[in-house]
Design a protein around this motif. Structure first.
Motif, PDB file in Angstrom:
ATOM      1  N   GLY A  29       0.797  -1.224   0.000  1.00  0.00           N
ATOM      2  CA  GLY A  29       0.000   0.000   0.000  1.00  0.00           C
ATOM      3  C   GLY A  29       0.825   1.267   0.000  1.00  0.00           C
ATOM      4  O   GLY A  29       0.284   2.357  -0.214  1.00  0.00           O
ATOM      5  N   ARG A  31       3.376   4.078  -1.465  1.00  0.00           N
ATOM      6  CA  ARG A  31       3.823   4.641  -2.731  1.00  0.00           C
ATOM      7  C   ARG A  31       4.935   5.631  -2.380  1.00  0.00           C
ATOM      8  O   ARG A  31       4.678   6.798  -2.086  1.00  0.00           O
ATOM      9  CB  ARG A  31       2.665   5.309  -3.472  1.00  0.00           C
ATOM     10  CG  ARG A  31       1.575   4.331  -3.861  1.00  0.00           C
ATOM     11  CD  ARG A  31       0.457   4.971  -4.672  1.00  0.00           C
ATOM     12  NE  ARG A  31      -0.273   5.972  -3.911  1.00  0.00           N
ATOM     13  CZ  ARG A  31      -1.254   5.713  -3.053  1.00  0.00           C
ATOM     14  NH1 ARG A  31      -1.619   4.463  -2.828  1.00  0.00           N
ATOM     15  NH2 ARG A  31      -1.876   6.682  -2.409  1.00  0.00           N
ATOM     16  N   SER A 179       0.683  -7.380 -13.033  1.00  0.00           N
ATOM     17  CA  SER A 179       0.223  -7.136 -11.655  1.00  0.00           C
ATOM     18  C   SER A 179       1.256  -7.542 -10.601  1.00  0.00           C
ATOM     19  O   SER A 179       0.972  -8.347  -9.720  1.00  0.00           O
ATOM     20  CB  SER A 179      -1.089  -7.893 -11.401  1.00  0.00           C
ATOM     21  OG  SER A 179      -2.091  -7.442 -12.271  1.00  0.00           O
ATOM     22  N   GLU A 201      -1.738   8.204 -12.700  1.00  0.00           N
ATOM     23  CA  GLU A 201      -1.954   8.702 -11.331  1.00  0.00           C
ATOM     24  C   GLU A 201      -3.123   7.973 -10.674  1.00  0.00           C
ATOM     25  O   GLU A 201      -3.031   7.528  -9.526  1.00  0.00           O
ATOM     26  CB  GLU A 201      -2.235  10.209 -11.363  1.00  0.00           C
ATOM     27  CG  GLU A 201      -1.038  11.071 -11.669  1.00  0.00           C
ATOM     28  CD  GLU A 201      -1.409  12.521 -11.894  1.00  0.00           C
ATOM     29  OE1 GLU A 201      -0.488  13.345 -12.010  1.00  0.00           O
ATOM     30  OE2 GLU A 201      -2.606  12.846 -11.975  1.00  0.00           O
ATOM     31  N   SER A 202      -4.217   7.869 -11.405  1.00  0.00           N
ATOM     32  CA  SER A 202      -5.399   7.194 -10.875  1.00  0.00           C
ATOM     33  C   SER A 202      -5.112   5.717 -10.611  1.00  0.00           C
ATOM     34  O   SER A 202      -5.513   5.167  -9.586  1.00  0.00           O
ATOM     35  CB  SER A 202      -6.566   7.352 -11.868  1.00  0.00           C
ATOM     36  OG  SER A 202      -7.693   6.647 -11.439  1.00  0.00           O
ATOM     37  N   PHE A 203      -4.405   5.076 -11.545  1.00  0.00           N
ATOM     38  CA  PHE A 203      -4.082   3.651 -11.416  1.00  0.00           C
ATOM     39  C   PHE A 203      -3.236   3.402 -10.168  1.00  0.00           C
ATOM     40  O   PHE A 203      -3.532   2.518  -9.352  1.00  0.00           O
ATOM     41  CB  PHE A 203      -3.333   3.183 -12.667  1.00  0.00           C
ATOM     42  CG  PHE A 203      -2.986   1.714 -12.659  1.00  0.00           C
ATOM     43  CD1 PHE A 203      -3.838   0.781 -13.222  1.00  0.00           C
ATOM     44  CD2 PHE A 203      -1.798   1.271 -12.087  1.00  0.00           C
ATOM     45  CE1 PHE A 203      -3.525  -0.576 -13.209  1.00  0.00           C
ATOM     46  CE2 PHE A 203      -1.466  -0.075 -12.072  1.00  0.00           C
ATOM     47  CZ  PHE A 203      -2.340  -1.004 -12.640  1.00  0.00           C
ATOM     48  N   SER A 205      -2.802   5.314  -7.549  1.00  0.00           N
ATOM     49  CA  SER A 205      -3.439   5.755  -6.301  1.00  0.00           C
ATOM     50  C   SER A 205      -4.297   4.657  -5.675  1.00  0.00           C
ATOM     51  O   SER A 205      -4.519   4.665  -4.460  1.00  0.00           O
ATOM     52  CB  SER A 205      -4.308   6.992  -6.556  1.00  0.00           C
ATOM     53  OG  SER A 205      -3.505   8.078  -6.946  1.00  0.00           O
ATOM     54  N   THR A 206      -4.760   3.714  -6.483  1.00  0.00           N
ATOM     55  CA  THR A 206      -5.588   2.623  -5.962  1.00  0.00           C
ATOM     56  C   THR A 206      -4.869   1.278  -6.071  1.00  0.00           C
ATOM     57  O   THR A 206      -5.490   0.235  -5.901  1.00  0.00           O
ATOM     58  CB  THR A 206      -6.913   2.548  -6.742  1.00  0.00           C
ATOM     59  OG1 THR A 206      -6.652   2.378  -8.138  1.00  0.00           O
ATOM     60  CG2 THR A 206      -7.727   3.813  -6.537  1.00  0.00           C
ATOM     61  N   TYR A 207      -3.564   1.312  -6.355  1.00  0.00           N
ATOM     62  CA  TYR A 207      -2.803   0.076  -6.553  1.00  0.00           C
ATOM     63  C   TYR A 207      -2.638  -0.656  -5.223  1.00  0.00           C
ATOM     64  O   TYR A 207      -2.284  -0.050  -4.212  1.00  0.00           O
ATOM     65  CB  TYR A 207      -1.437   0.425  -7.151  1.00  0.00           C
ATOM     66  CG  TYR A 207      -0.668  -0.780  -7.646  1.00  0.00           C
ATOM     67  CD1 TYR A 207      -1.090  -1.490  -8.760  1.00  0.00           C
ATOM     68  CD2 TYR A 207       0.490  -1.205  -6.996  1.00  0.00           C
ATOM     69  CE1 TYR A 207      -0.380  -2.580  -9.226  1.00  0.00           C
ATOM     70  CE2 TYR A 207       1.198  -2.297  -7.447  1.00  0.00           C
ATOM     71  CZ  TYR A 207       0.765  -2.980  -8.569  1.00  0.00           C
ATOM     72  OH  TYR A 207       1.464  -4.069  -9.020  1.00  0.00           O
ATOM     73  N   GLY A 208      -2.884  -1.947  -5.227  1.00  0.00           N
ATOM     74  CA  GLY A 208      -2.875  -2.708  -3.978  1.00  0.00           C
ATOM     75  C   GLY A 208      -1.508  -3.093  -3.480  1.00  0.00           C
ATOM     76  O   GLY A 208      -1.324  -3.396  -2.296  1.00  0.00           O
ATOM     77  N   ARG A 223      -0.042  13.877  -6.318  1.00  0.00           N
ATOM     78  CA  ARG A 223      -1.256  13.076  -6.409  1.00  0.00           C
ATOM     79  C   ARG A 223      -1.051  11.601  -6.076  1.00  0.00           C
ATOM     80  O   ARG A 223      -2.022  10.891  -5.835  1.00  0.00           O
ATOM     81  CB  ARG A 223      -1.837  13.206  -7.827  1.00  0.00           C
ATOM     82  CG  ARG A 223      -2.446  14.576  -8.093  1.00  0.00           C
ATOM     83  CD  ARG A 223      -2.581  14.833  -9.589  1.00  0.00           C
ATOM     84  NE  ARG A 223      -3.341  16.036  -9.892  1.00  0.00           N
ATOM     85  CZ  ARG A 223      -2.876  17.269  -9.776  1.00  0.00           C
ATOM     86  NH1 ARG A 223      -1.645  17.465  -9.345  1.00  0.00           N
ATOM     87  NH2 ARG A 223      -3.637  18.314 -10.072  1.00  0.00           N
ATOM     88  N   THR A 226       2.812   8.566  -0.935  1.00  0.00           N
ATOM     89  CA  THR A 226       2.437   8.555   0.481  1.00  0.00           C
ATOM     90  C   THR A 226       3.630   8.868   1.382  1.00  0.00           C
ATOM     91  O   THR A 226       3.462   9.259   2.529  1.00  0.00           O
ATOM     92  CB  THR A 226       1.874   7.181   0.882  1.00  0.00           C
ATOM     93  OG1 THR A 226       2.846   6.157   0.601  1.00  0.00           O
ATOM     94  CG2 THR A 226       0.598   6.881   0.122  1.00  0.00           C
TER      95      THR A 226
END
Length: 623
Positions: A29, A31, A179, A201-203, A205-208, A223, A226
């Motif tokens: 989780g 980044r 993945s 950025e969107s991809f 931001s939700t990457y597991g 954006r 973390t």
């Protein structure tokens, strides 16, 4: 869960310590952004983590069994992927075709025994397809390719046949499709257009999984990240700021505190020394010794504060200030196009396009990859003369050009030798000039081939500006610059009195340095005279509103043709929305079928799934 643990990494090059006991961790989780000046060791650390380089000491431990995806800046792509196509997708496609063929045969077979035989082959192919996660790969494929602005056909082209930008994007698509639990990305946005950067950025931001990335794109860092790990002078300092803007604000606040404290203590030291001299002259021994102890304590405090500032990377960096161009001629008109058309074979790039760039303007050229931005620049500088209509820079315009790839005719020579040869001056004059552009001391004797990407850009800019150009023409000028060098470039452009024409996808650069945006769209140009913010707001609106009020300085097609184009765009937008709705419905039905197939082993479900998947592929192709 810790995916990566880097402990006390040491790496030395030619007696220079690049990494000195560097440690970091990446959790699931996370980044994490590696930041620092060019040459600080960011790429070296990524290569040590991937095993392509060896550390002198220290350890790299990855969680057992995790898959790692690594995207390098450019040169290592061939080493990683060699003779492979962009995606080892052919096997999945072959099995999928076999499944569909079997479905067709099963729907027409008459004999029970033949049906059972086909069903056995079908189940075997289906098991193999599932083992390769075929359904998930197929579903992810269109999403990732669309996001990165790639066509499906690009996956079947050997990497050696692709351009540099395509190669990076295709390699990124491959990595994302696999993945991996841990992503290592070195400047992932360098060859992406604005839409692709926002999609990434969107991809992410939700990457597991966990992400460790190197980037100088300030909006992207804001954006996505973390945590930050800053490399400087061989050491690493971690910050838990949630965005780059927050990180910089915190760092500057701490720098300001240290500077104020340093000044306060230094002032007290001077006053105490002066008082000691006064007490000594008056033979006041008791007070003299007391003040000496105070002086010793203050000196220790100053040394401690200086060491702490160094350890925490809080010493103020030298902000490079490019030497101002001596004199700039500002013309009423710098460049223009009228009824300008350009094609590559049957592929149309521009069609009766028109624009006007006036003297003193700073114009940013934007548009998706492949729309013709670099082609436009090549035509303006005379490198491409195969076009129709009228387009030119003014004959009187003295320009300086910097392309995407910064190279020198002989990169084995030193920085100083290059400047001496270019301007026919002696070493002393060259050293004096180079100091204006941030090259000091023995640094001028460094061979050009040993410079980082950012240092090469800085040297190229220095040589361009020494010629006192009236207009700067730049293709992705910030691509290889670190944050401080980008700040310096932006400061230079803000002070520059001439004209600037720059192709860029750096949103910060476009926002703060360009007065006007020219978007390449529908084989023509759309002007946004209020700059990037106006352009960005316009691209969020329905298509027909984006071209509603072009700048008066940019002349597009005649009104009847323009009206027809708007009507065509409106119809195309309508078709797009209908197709998008259809895709959502089919994807929802596919999900329902997947749930049924996990509970029931009925051939008709698989047949419907195959048919629906084929229809969905056609919908994506129509986007």
């Amino acid at each position: 869960m810790s995916l990566l643990s880097v402990t006390d990494i040491v790496k030395e090059y030619q007696h220079k310590v690049v990494l000195n006991k560097v440690s970091l961790t990446v959790q699931k989780g996370d980044r994490v952004a590696l930041i620092g000046a060019n040459g600080a060791g960011k790429t070296t650390l990524l290569k040590i983590i991937t095993g392509t380089e060896k550390a002198d000491s220290g350890s790299v431990i990855k969680a057992h069994g995790i898959k790692t995806g690594y995207l390098s800046q450019s040169a290592d792509v061939e080493e990683l992927f060699e003779d492979k196509t962009a995606l080892e997708y052919e096997k999945i496609e072959r099995i999928e075709k076999q499944i569909r063929d079997l479905e067709h045969q099963m729907s027409h077979v008459q004999s029970h025994s033949e049906y059972d035989c086909l069903l056995h082959e079908y189940q075997k192919a289906l098991d193999q397809f599932n083992s390769l996660e075929g359904y998930q790969v197929t579903a992810s494929l269109s999403k990732i390719l669309n996001g990165l602005g790639l066509k499906k056909e690009a996956l079947h082209v050997p990497l050696s046949k692709l351009s540099g930008g395509e190669k990076i994007r295709v390699a990124l698509a491959w990595i994302l499709l696999e993945s991996p639990e841990l992503l290592l990305l070195d400047e992932p946005t360098n060859h992406l257009d604005l839409d692709a950067v926002e999609w990434l950025e969107s991809f992410l931001s939700t990457y597991g999984g966990g992400v460790l990335l190197v980037s100088h794109d300030r909006y992207f860092l804001d954006r996505v990240t973390t945590r930050f790990v800053e490399l400087s002078n061989g050491t690493a300092v971690e910050s838990k700021a949630s965005g780059y803007t927050s990180y910089i604000a915190q760092k500057r606040e701490r720098q300001s505190f240290y500077q104020k404290e340093k000044k306060r203590i230094s002032r007290e030291i001077r006053q105490t020394r002066q008082l000691i001299q006064d007490l000594k002259s008056r033979s006041n021994v008791g007070a003299f010794h007391s003040r000496e102890k105070t002086l010793e304590r203050l000196t220790e405090s100053l040394d401690h504060m200086s060491n702490e500032a160094t350890q925490n990377h809080l010493k103020n960096n030298l902000l490079l200030k490019f030497k101002e161009v001596d004199s700039v001629h500002v013309s009423a008109e710098i460049a223009h196009a009228k009824n300008f058309s350009k094609s590559f074979g049957d592929i149309k790039i521009f069609d009766h396009a028109e624009f006007l760039i006036r003297g003193g303007e700073r114009v940013g050229i934007v548009g998706p990859n492949g729309c013709g931005k670099t082609t436009l620049i090549n035509i303006l500088i005379g490198a491409d003369e195969d076009y129709e209509g009228e387009i030119s820079l003014g004959d009187w315009v003295k320009y300086g050009y910097m392309g995407q790839t910064v190279a020198f005719s002989d990169e084995d020579v030193s920085i100083c030798e290059e400047v001496c040869h270019t301007f026919d001056i002696d070493r002393k004059q060259a050293q004096q000039i180079l100091s204006d552009y941030g090259f000091f001391g023995n640094e001028v004797d460094k061979a050009i081939c040993n410079l980082s990407g950012g240092e090469k850009v800085r040297l190229k800019l220095a040589i361009l500006l020494m010629n006192n150009p009236y207009c700067l023409i730049m293709d992705e000028p910030t691509n290889h610059l670190d944050a401080d060098s980008r700040d310096s470039l932006e400061s230079m452009i803000s002070d520059y009195k001439g004209s600037v024409i720059a192709v860029s996808h750096d949103r910060y650069f476009l926002t703060h340095c360009m007065d006007r945006i020219l978007e390449i769209k529908d084989y023509g140009f759309v002007s946004y005279p209020q700059g990037y913010m106006q352009y960005n707001a316009g691209r969020k609106k329905p298509v027909e509103k984006q071209e509603a009020k072009p700048d008066v300085k940019v002349r597009t097609k005649k009104d009847p043709v323009r009206t027809q184009k708007l009507e065509e765009q409106e119809e195309e937008n309508k078709r797009f929305l209908e197709n998008e709705k259809l895709i959502m419905e089919k994807e929802a039905r596919l999900q329902d079928l997947l749930e049924q197939m996990s509970k029931e082993n009925r051939p008709e479900l698989y047949a419907e799934y195959g048919k629906l998947q084929k229809e969905l592929d056609m919908c994506y192709d129509n986007l």
